[in-house]
Motif scaffolding. Structure first.
Motif, PDB file in Angstrom:
ATOM      1  N   GLN A 135      10.728 -13.492 -11.417  1.00 52.95           N
ATOM      2  CA  GLN A 135      12.159 -13.456 -11.492  1.00 52.95           C
ATOM      3  C   GLN A 135      12.988 -14.504 -11.838  1.00 52.95           C
ATOM      4  OE1 GLN A 135      11.383  -9.990 -10.370  1.00 52.95           O
ATOM      5  NE2 GLN A 135      13.519 -10.406  -9.533  1.00 52.95           N
ATOM      6  N   PHE A 136      12.316 -15.378 -12.426  1.00 53.85           N
ATOM      7  CA  PHE A 136      13.035 -16.851 -12.929  1.00 53.85           C
ATOM      8  C   PHE A 136      13.765 -16.525 -14.109  1.00 53.85           C
ATOM      9  CE2 PHE A 136      12.678 -20.735 -15.520  1.00 53.85           C
ATOM     10  CZ  PHE A 136      13.511 -21.518 -14.709  1.00 53.85           C
ATOM     11  N   LYS A 137      14.886 -16.892 -14.357  1.00 53.18           N
ATOM     12  CA  LYS A 137      15.716 -16.786 -15.581  1.00 53.18           C
ATOM     13  C   LYS A 137      15.861 -18.168 -16.235  1.00 53.18           C
ATOM     14  CE  LYS A 137      19.319 -15.056 -14.111  1.00 53.18           C
ATOM     15  NZ  LYS A 137      20.705 -14.276 -13.534  1.00 53.18           N
ATOM     16  N   PRO A 138      14.729 -18.566 -17.242  1.00 51.94           N
ATOM     17  CA  PRO A 138      14.797 -19.761 -18.021  1.00 51.94           C
ATOM     18  C   PRO A 138      15.901 -20.135 -18.678  1.00 51.94           C
ATOM     19  CG  PRO A 138      13.143 -18.396 -18.855  1.00 51.94           C
ATOM     20  CD  PRO A 138      13.531 -17.696 -17.631  1.00 51.94           C
ATOM     21  N   GLU A 139      16.690 -19.218 -19.263  1.00 53.80           N
ATOM     22  CA  GLU A 139      17.902 -19.156 -20.248  1.00 53.80           C
ATOM     23  C   GLU A 139      19.026 -19.810 -19.169  1.00 53.80           C
ATOM     24  OE1 GLU A 139      17.928 -15.399 -18.521  1.00 53.80           O
ATOM     25  OE2 GLU A 139      16.307 -16.298 -19.370  1.00 53.80           O
ATOM     26  N   SER A 140      19.099 -19.448 -18.025  1.00 54.76           N
ATOM     27  CA  SER A 140      20.084 -19.861 -17.069  1.00 54.76           C
ATOM     28  C   SER A 140      19.729 -21.386 -16.447  1.00 54.76           C
ATOM     29  CB  SER A 140      20.001 -19.089 -16.083  1.00 54.76           C
ATOM     30  OG  SER A 140      20.454 -17.724 -16.184  1.00 54.76           O
ATOM     31  N   ALA A 141      18.508 -21.677 -16.416  1.00 55.76           N
ATOM     32  CA  ALA A 141      18.071 -23.115 -15.871  1.00 55.76           C
ATOM     33  C   ALA A 141      18.395 -24.274 -17.004  1.00 55.76           C
ATOM     34  CB  ALA A 141      16.598 -23.201 -15.565  1.00 55.76           C
ATOM     35  N   GLY A 142      18.301 -23.807 -18.362  1.00 59.69           N
ATOM     36  CA  GLY A 142      18.430 -24.821 -19.173  1.00 59.69           C
ATOM     37  C   GLY A 142      17.433 -25.955 -19.046  1.00 59.69           C
ATOM     38  N   PRO A 143      18.070 -27.354 -19.174  1.00 62.13           N
ATOM     39  CA  PRO A 143      17.091 -28.363 -19.112  1.00 62.13           C
ATOM     40  C   PRO A 143      17.061 -28.989 -17.583  1.00 62.13           C
ATOM     41  CG  PRO A 143      19.398 -29.199 -19.435  1.00 62.13           C
ATOM     42  CD  PRO A 143      19.451 -27.516 -19.416  1.00 62.13           C
ATOM     43  N   LEU A 144      17.300 -28.187 -16.335  1.00 59.74           N
ATOM     44  CA  LEU A 144      17.052 -28.334 -15.127  1.00 59.74           C
ATOM     45  C   LEU A 144      15.838 -28.773 -15.102  1.00 59.74           C
ATOM     46  CD1 LEU A 144      18.205 -28.381 -12.335  1.00 59.74           C
ATOM     47  CD2 LEU A 144      17.598 -26.066 -11.918  1.00 59.74           C
ATOM     48  N   ASP A 145      15.662 -29.727 -14.188  1.00 61.40           N
ATOM     49  CA  ASP A 145      14.500 -30.420 -13.565  1.00 61.40           C
ATOM     50  C   ASP A 145      14.458 -30.818 -12.109  1.00 61.40           C
ATOM     51  OD1 ASP A 145      11.927 -32.005 -13.099  1.00 61.40           O
ATOM     52  OD2 ASP A 145      12.181 -33.132 -14.776  1.00 61.40           O
ATOM     53  N   ALA A 146      14.058 -30.123 -11.520  1.00 58.28           N
ATOM     54  CA  ALA A 146      14.332 -30.138 -10.059  1.00 58.28           C
ATOM     55  C   ALA A 146      13.150 -29.404  -9.195  1.00 58.28           C
ATOM     56  CB  ALA A 146      15.580 -29.540  -9.456  1.00 58.28           C
ATOM     57  N   LEU A 147      12.851 -30.241  -8.073  1.00 61.85           N
ATOM     58  CA  LEU A 147      11.807 -29.566  -7.017  1.00 61.85           C
ATOM     59  C   LEU A 147      12.636 -29.070  -5.867  1.00 61.85           C
ATOM     60  CD1 LEU A 147       8.869 -29.390  -5.897  1.00 61.85           C
ATOM     61  CD2 LEU A 147       8.920 -31.519  -4.859  1.00 61.85           C
ATOM     62  N   ILE A 148      12.382 -27.940  -5.448  1.00 62.05           N
ATOM     63  CA  ILE A 148      13.177 -27.218  -4.257  1.00 62.05           C
ATOM     64  C   ILE A 148      12.144 -27.048  -3.208  1.00 62.05           C
ATOM     65  CG2 ILE A 148      14.646 -25.427  -3.673  1.00 62.05           C
ATOM     66  CD1 ILE A 148      14.529 -25.998  -7.140  1.00 62.05           C
ATOM     67  N   ARG A 149      12.464 -27.492  -2.055  1.00 59.15           N
ATOM     68  CA  ARG A 149      11.437 -27.310  -1.066  1.00 59.15           C
ATOM     69  C   ARG A 149      12.200 -26.342  -0.109  1.00 59.15           C
ATOM     70  NH1 ARG A 149       9.847 -32.695   1.470  1.00 59.15           N
ATOM     71  NH2 ARG A 149       8.342 -32.385  -0.397  1.00 59.15           N
ATOM     72  N   TRP A 150      11.449 -25.235   0.306  1.00 64.68           N
ATOM     73  CA  TRP A 150      11.695 -24.195   1.329  1.00 64.68           C
ATOM     74  C   TRP A 150      10.912 -24.389   2.274  1.00 64.68           C
ATOM     75  CZ3 TRP A 150      15.157 -20.522  -0.965  1.00 64.68           C
ATOM     76  CH2 TRP A 150      15.160 -20.264  -2.193  1.00 64.68           C
ATOM     77  N   LYS A 151      11.702 -24.463   3.536  1.00 60.56           N
ATOM     78  CA  LYS A 151      11.221 -24.492   4.877  1.00 60.56           C
ATOM     79  C   LYS A 151      11.681 -23.112   5.703  1.00 60.56           C
ATOM     80  CE  LYS A 151      10.708 -27.316   9.060  1.00 60.56           C
ATOM     81  NZ  LYS A 151      11.303 -28.508   9.561  1.00 60.56           N
ATOM     82  N   ILE A 152      10.728 -22.332   6.121  1.00 59.53           N
ATOM     83  CA  ILE A 152      11.174 -20.946   6.698  1.00 59.53           C
ATOM     84  C   ILE A 152      10.621 -21.146   8.112  1.00 59.53           C
ATOM     85  CG2 ILE A 152      10.906 -18.343   6.834  1.00 59.53           C
ATOM     86  CD1 ILE A 152      10.523 -20.265   3.538  1.00 59.53           C
ATOM     87  N   THR A 153      11.699 -21.113   9.179  1.00 62.47           N
ATOM     88  CA  THR A 153      11.164 -21.142  10.530  1.00 62.47           C
ATOM     89  C   THR A 153      10.956 -19.967  11.342  1.00 62.47           C
ATOM     90  OG1 THR A 153      13.309 -21.220  11.230  1.00 62.47           O
ATOM     91  CG2 THR A 153      12.351 -23.476  10.670  1.00 62.47           C
ATOM     92  N   GLY A 154      10.112 -19.924  12.224  1.00 61.19           N
ATOM     93  CA  GLY A 154       9.652 -18.671  12.743  1.00 61.19           C
ATOM     94  C   GLY A 154       8.601 -19.125  13.925  1.00 61.19           C
ATOM     95  N   ILE A 155       7.556 -18.319  13.995  1.00 58.97           N
ATOM     96  CA  ILE A 155       6.598 -18.417  14.784  1.00 58.97           C
ATOM     97  C   ILE A 155       5.838 -20.092  14.482  1.00 58.97           C
ATOM     98  CG2 ILE A 155       6.190 -16.229  15.348  1.00 58.97           C
ATOM     99  CD1 ILE A 155       3.631 -16.244  13.238  1.00 58.97           C
ATOM    100  N   ASP A 156       5.927 -20.344  13.264  1.00 65.08           N
ATOM    101  CA  ASP A 156       5.529 -21.471  12.789  1.00 65.08           C
ATOM    102  C   ASP A 156       6.319 -21.863  11.615  1.00 65.08           C
ATOM    103  OD1 ASP A 156       4.417 -20.381  10.833  1.00 65.08           O
ATOM    104  OD2 ASP A 156       2.194 -20.950  11.367  1.00 65.08           O
ATOM    105  N   ASP A 157       6.330 -23.013  11.001  1.00 67.73           N
ATOM    106  CA  ASP A 157       7.241 -23.305   9.712  1.00 67.73           C
ATOM    107  C   ASP A 157       6.352 -23.235   8.638  1.00 67.73           C
ATOM    108  OD1 ASP A 157       9.387 -24.256  11.541  1.00 67.73           O
ATOM    109  OD2 ASP A 157       8.970 -26.219  11.092  1.00 67.73           O
ATOM    110  N   ALA A 158       6.725 -22.469   7.650  1.00 68.77           N
ATOM    111  CA  ALA A 158       6.030 -22.233   6.341  1.00 68.77           C
ATOM    112  C   ALA A 158       6.738 -22.916   5.292  1.00 68.77           C
ATOM    113  CB  ALA A 158       6.313 -20.600   6.133  1.00 68.77           C
ATOM    114  N   VAL A 159       6.281 -23.680   4.721  1.00 64.96           N
ATOM    115  CA  VAL A 159       6.749 -24.527   3.374  1.00 64.96           C
ATOM    116  C   VAL A 159       6.211 -24.102   2.213  1.00 64.96           C
ATOM    117  CG1 VAL A 159       6.906 -27.019   2.710  1.00 64.96           C
ATOM    118  CG2 VAL A 159       7.030 -26.516   5.123  1.00 64.96           C
TER     119      VAL A 159
END
Length: 154
Positions: free
Chosen positions: A58-82
């Motif tokens: 689903q990633f659109k590289p043309e929209s990201a251009g020169p972006l260089d980033a690490l994004i961390r996702w923490k989903i909380t629920g019965i336990d934390d999924a990272v």
């Protein structure tokens, strides 16, 4: 009712479901129904792996251009999924678990809010204002993440 939906989802081949179909499924569920379904650890894990597995497609590289980033996702629920999403050099790589690298931004959401967000069924700004989405780090990057992915509309 959640048992019927849970049985249907448990039997579902997520790999065969298009992003638009997934968005419609999520739209038809209440936050409480999602919370109940996410209490099934195996089903929750399958759904999260499928969602994060699709981010690359689903990633659109043309929209990201020169972006260089690490994004961390923490989903909380019965336990934390990272999960971590690395965007660099026009590519998007996703890994399960927390690395030692310092993320540029971290997003924290409950199961239902995460699914509503990634399926295009929730507005990230509204979620942030209502404190359903917590952001640590670069808020500007977090607020623009949706433009880097082809997010279906239900």
């Amino acid at each position: 009712m959640a048992d019927d939906i849970g049985a249907q989802l448990a039997a579902l081949d997520f790999a065969a479901v298009s992003p638009a179909e997934f968005a419609r499924l999520v739209k038809g569920l209440s936050a409480q129904q999602i919370k109940e379904l996410a209490s099934d650890a195996a089903l929750r894990e399958r759904v999260l792996r499928e969602v994060f597995g699709r981010m690359k497609q689903q990633f659109k590289p043309e929209s990201a251009g020169p972006l260089d980033a690490l994004i961390r996702w923490k989903i909380t629920g019965i336990d934390d999924a990272v999960y971590e999403t690395r965007i660099a050099d026009g590519r998007c790589e996703v890994t399960e678990g927390r690395s030692d690298a310092e993320p540029r931004t971290t997003l924290v959401l409950a199961d239902a809010d995460f699914l509503k967000l990634v399926s295009g069924n929730a507005n990230p700004v509204t979620m942030f204002m209502m404190r359903k989405l917590k952001i640590a780090g670069d808020v500007g990057l977090a607020s623009g993440l949706t433009r880097y992915f082809d997010i279906p509309k239900a």
